[in-house]
Design an enzyme around this catalytic site. Structure first.
Site, PDB file in Angstrom:
ATOM      1  N   ASP A  67      -0.740 -18.264  15.593  1.00 61.60           N
ATOM      2  CA  ASP A  67      -0.976 -20.030  14.762  1.00 61.60           C
ATOM      3  C   ASP A  67      -1.588 -19.509  13.415  1.00 61.60           C
ATOM      4  OD1 ASP A  67      -2.973 -18.057  15.249  1.00 61.60           O
ATOM      5  OD2 ASP A  67      -5.022 -19.430  16.363  1.00 61.60           O
ATOM      6  N   HIS A 268      16.236  -5.669  -3.424  1.00 56.33           N
ATOM      7  CA  HIS A 268      15.246  -6.626  -3.141  1.00 56.33           C
ATOM      8  C   HIS A 268      14.232  -5.341  -2.413  1.00 56.33           C
ATOM      9  CE1 HIS A 268      16.307 -10.444  -4.677  1.00 56.33           C
ATOM     10  NE2 HIS A 268      16.698 -10.076  -5.478  1.00 56.33           N
ATOM     11  N   ASP A 285       9.675  -3.262  -9.570  1.00 55.58           N
ATOM     12  CA  ASP A 285      10.075  -4.913  -9.900  1.00 55.58           C
ATOM     13  C   ASP A 285       8.726  -5.499  -9.402  1.00 55.58           C
ATOM     14  OD1 ASP A 285      10.914  -7.157 -10.619  1.00 55.58           O
ATOM     15  OD2 ASP A 285      12.828  -7.430 -10.095  1.00 55.58           O
ATOM     16  N   ASP A 296       7.364 -11.070 -14.357  1.00 50.32           N
ATOM     17  CA  ASP A 296       8.728 -10.417 -13.668  1.00 50.32           C
ATOM     18  C   ASP A 296       9.074  -9.503 -14.238  1.00 50.32           C
ATOM     19  OD1 ASP A 296      11.087  -9.472 -12.316  1.00 50.32           O
ATOM     20  OD2 ASP A 296      12.287 -11.594 -12.513  1.00 50.32           O
ATOM     21  N   HIS A 375      24.241  -7.088 -10.376  1.00 48.88           N
ATOM     22  CA  HIS A 375      23.777  -8.286 -10.528  1.00 48.88           C
ATOM     23  C   HIS A 375      23.691  -9.012 -11.941  1.00 48.88           C
ATOM     24  CE1 HIS A 375      19.740  -6.607 -12.817  1.00 48.88           C
ATOM     25  NE2 HIS A 375      20.408  -5.142 -11.650  1.00 48.88           N
ATOM     26  N   HIS A 386      11.922 -17.210 -10.254  1.00 52.26           N
ATOM     27  CA  HIS A 386      13.298 -17.837 -11.209  1.00 52.26           C
ATOM     28  C   HIS A 386      12.995 -19.293 -11.084  1.00 52.26           C
ATOM     29  CE1 HIS A 386      15.351 -14.439  -7.926  1.00 52.26           C
ATOM     30  NE2 HIS A 386      14.945 -14.363  -9.180  1.00 52.26           N
ATOM     31  N   GLU A 413      16.928  -7.727 -17.859  1.00 54.45           N
ATOM     32  CA  GLU A 413      16.845  -7.351 -17.071  1.00 54.45           C
ATOM     33  C   GLU A 413      18.489  -6.556 -16.264  1.00 54.45           C
ATOM     34  OE1 GLU A 413      15.492  -8.286 -12.610  1.00 54.45           O
ATOM     35  OE2 GLU A 413      15.920 -10.630 -13.998  1.00 54.45           O
ATOM     36  N   TYR A 417      22.706   0.983 -10.281  1.00 51.12           N
ATOM     37  CA  TYR A 417      22.485   1.754  -9.340  1.00 51.12           C
ATOM     38  C   TYR A 417      23.630   2.592  -8.091  1.00 51.12           C
ATOM     39  CZ  TYR A 417      19.464  -2.667 -10.708  1.00 51.12           C
ATOM     40  OH  TYR A 417      18.920  -2.864 -10.513  1.00 51.12           O
ATOM     41  N   ARG A 435      16.677  -0.200 -12.998  1.00 52.01           N
ATOM     42  CA  ARG A 435      16.556  -1.220 -13.682  1.00 52.01           C
ATOM     43  C   ARG A 435      15.338  -1.644 -14.928  1.00 52.01           C
ATOM     44  NH1 ARG A 435      16.401  -3.808  -9.802  1.00 52.01           N
ATOM     45  NH2 ARG A 435      14.640  -4.550  -9.008  1.00 52.01           N
ATOM     46  N   GLU A 437      13.400  -4.507 -16.857  1.00 56.95           N
ATOM     47  CA  GLU A 437      13.260  -6.281 -16.987  1.00 56.95           C
ATOM     48  C   GLU A 437      11.617  -6.350 -17.673  1.00 56.95           C
ATOM     49  OE1 GLU A 437      12.320  -8.222 -13.129  1.00 56.95           O
ATOM     50  OE2 GLU A 437      13.461  -9.741 -13.910  1.00 56.95           O
TER      51      GLU A 437
HETATM   52 MN    MN Z   1      13.710 -11.433 -12.397  1.00 56.50          MN
END
Ligand code: MN
Length: 469
Positions: A67, A268, A285, A296, A375, A386, A413, A417, A435, A437
């Protein structure tokens, strides 16, 4: 005049004496911002024809388990048009009426209010600028009447399928196919309409994004410092989250991605619960949300404060790609130009390092680099991480995408990898994921890097970490 007592005085003076920045607790845009967004929407509705009604729905509450619900965060379109933060709310915005704005809010429930806090109610809704307000369940009749009377419905709602069906049943009642009354009514999906409005940021939105960025910079600094003595990824992620919460971020713009060594290669990576060892890279990130706007930002750094030779070579390559993309950010340039510049830089650099074999032209043209770059390198940023707005060229059909305009906010960014086990790649590169960014505002003359205060060059990152040792 009431005399200040000692406690009040201490509370007033204490923040001035402490090192702690006051932060952005409760930061919100003024009601005039939401009112002007509604006016702009009305201008768009008029273009669709007379009698057009926008029906804007709040985000439904989501169960998490049992709940227990997820923390409630308003839908960004709904927020942009109303400033209302409560669930079970509906805004009706009419293209012609002299009193165009009706706000329907959740039922009064004194018992629930003892648990969850006060609800807006009708006075609160009127205080938000509504010309007319009603509570559910009575509000359902207002909604039905408005939908049935309108010539045209623009539904602005992302996530509430049940609500969409309810509206659809009113617009097109079952068995009504031959009725002229229902055929003249059209249901539009209004998400793109508001999405395009949101793409060009107004000055006060840019200020709010800057607050989110500034809080996030503090969070990143805290994480970098914490990593020097951390033994688990969770300690580093927690340093960010604790810091931005203490600076006024009730929410993060998205789940923090924070991992060491091979986890830097998982785009991610959601766990942040693995051990850290001293010679490893750390990638984080993470973005704070302030006043509903998010940052971001990604940084990658060595947890012992010094990049190894291989880590440094990849870092410099990614940084160079980011700079190459930065150079393409200006009004009139295409969104895709930054991507192409960054990929060219990364592809050539991977050849120079011997990670890609063969000549540069063939590698670039066959996109051999893509297995390491994974990416795209840019998205819009705002209320959503986004953010909304098309990336395509809306006027012509330029394959390089949309033309940049002053007031757009976007990320840049690039990343490389090289996970453990990458076939055909010298093991000395394995487990390196990098990365970088930053968040950029397109200005009339080019761009401003909103996150430039966070160490980014290899030297400034090492200097920062060494200074915290
Ligand atoms: Mn981003």
């Amino acid at each position: 005049m009431r005399v200040l007592n000692l406690n009040t005085l201490i509370l007033l003076v204490l923040p001035l004496l402490s090192q702690e920045p006051v932060g952005f607790h409760g930061a919100r845009l003024p009601s005039s911002f939401f009112a002007s967004n509604r006016q702009r929407l009305i201008q768009e509705l008029k273009k669709l024809g007379p009698g057009t009604l926008a029906v804007v729905k709040s985000m439904p509450l989501q169960f998490r388990n049992g709940d227990t619900t997820h923390a409630y965060r308003q839908d960004s379109d709904f927020y942009y048009l109303t400033g209302v933060e409560e669930p079970e709310s509906v805004a009706l915005i009419h293209s012609e009426s002299v009193k165009p704005y009706t706000l329907l809010v959740q039922a009064g429930d004194l018992r629930r209010e003892r648990y969850d806090g006060p609800r807006l109610g009708i006075p609160g809704a009127l205080g938000h600028g509504a010309d007319y307000a009603e509570r559910f369940p009575e509000a359902d009749k207002v909604l039905e009447k408005a939908v049935k009377e309108a010539e045209r419905i623009v539904l602005i709602n992302n996530f509430d399928e049940d609500f969409r069906k309810k509206i659809l049943d009113w617009v097109y009642p079952l068995g009504s196919d031959n009725s002229s009354a229902s055929r003249k009514k059209i249901l539009f999906d209004g998400r793109n309409l508001v999405g395009e409005m949101r793409l060009i940021k107004q000055p006060i939105e840019i200020e709010m994004i800057q607050k989110a960025v500034d809080a996030s910079i503090e969070g990143h600094r805290a994480s970098m410092e914490r990593s020097l003595r951390a033994t688990n990824e969770g300690q580093v992620a927690g340093a960010f989250e604790g810091r931005v919460r203490s600076l006024g971020a009730r929410f993060l713009g998205y789940d923090t991605i924070a991992g060491a060594y091979n986890n830097t290669c998982i785009l991610h990576y959601p766990y942040s619960d693995k051990p850290i060892f001293r010679d490893q890279l750390f990638l984080m990130d993470a973005g704070a949300e302030i006043g509903f706007y998010t940052a971001d930002i990604t940084r990658t750094w060595p947890v012992d404060g010094t990049f190894s030779a291989e880590q440094a070579q990849i870092y410099r390559l990614v940084l160079g790609a980011q700079e190459a993309a930065f150079a393409k950010i200006k009004p009139g340039a295409r969104h895709q130009e930054g991507y192409l510049a960054a990929m060219r830089h990364l592809s050539d650099g991977l050849v120079d390092l011997g990670i890609l074999k063969g000549d540069k032209e063939t590698n670039f043209n066959t996109r051999a680099y893509a297995r390491f770059t994974m990416h795209g390198i840019s998205h819009w940023l705002g209320l959503d991480v986004h953010d909304t707005g098309s990336y395509r060229d809306l006027k012509g059909a330029d394959p390089n995408g949309r033309m940049l305009e002053a007031g757009m906010v976007l990320t840049v960014e690039p990343g490389i990898y090289i996970p453990i086990g990458s076939p055909g790649v010298d093991v000395k590169w394995h487990g390196i994921g990098i990365r970088i960014e930053d968040d950029l505002l397109v200005t009339p003359s080019g761009y401003r890097n909103l996150s430039e205060k966070l160490p980014r060059s290899l030297e400034s990152i090492e200097n920062f970490l060494q200074s915290k040792k």
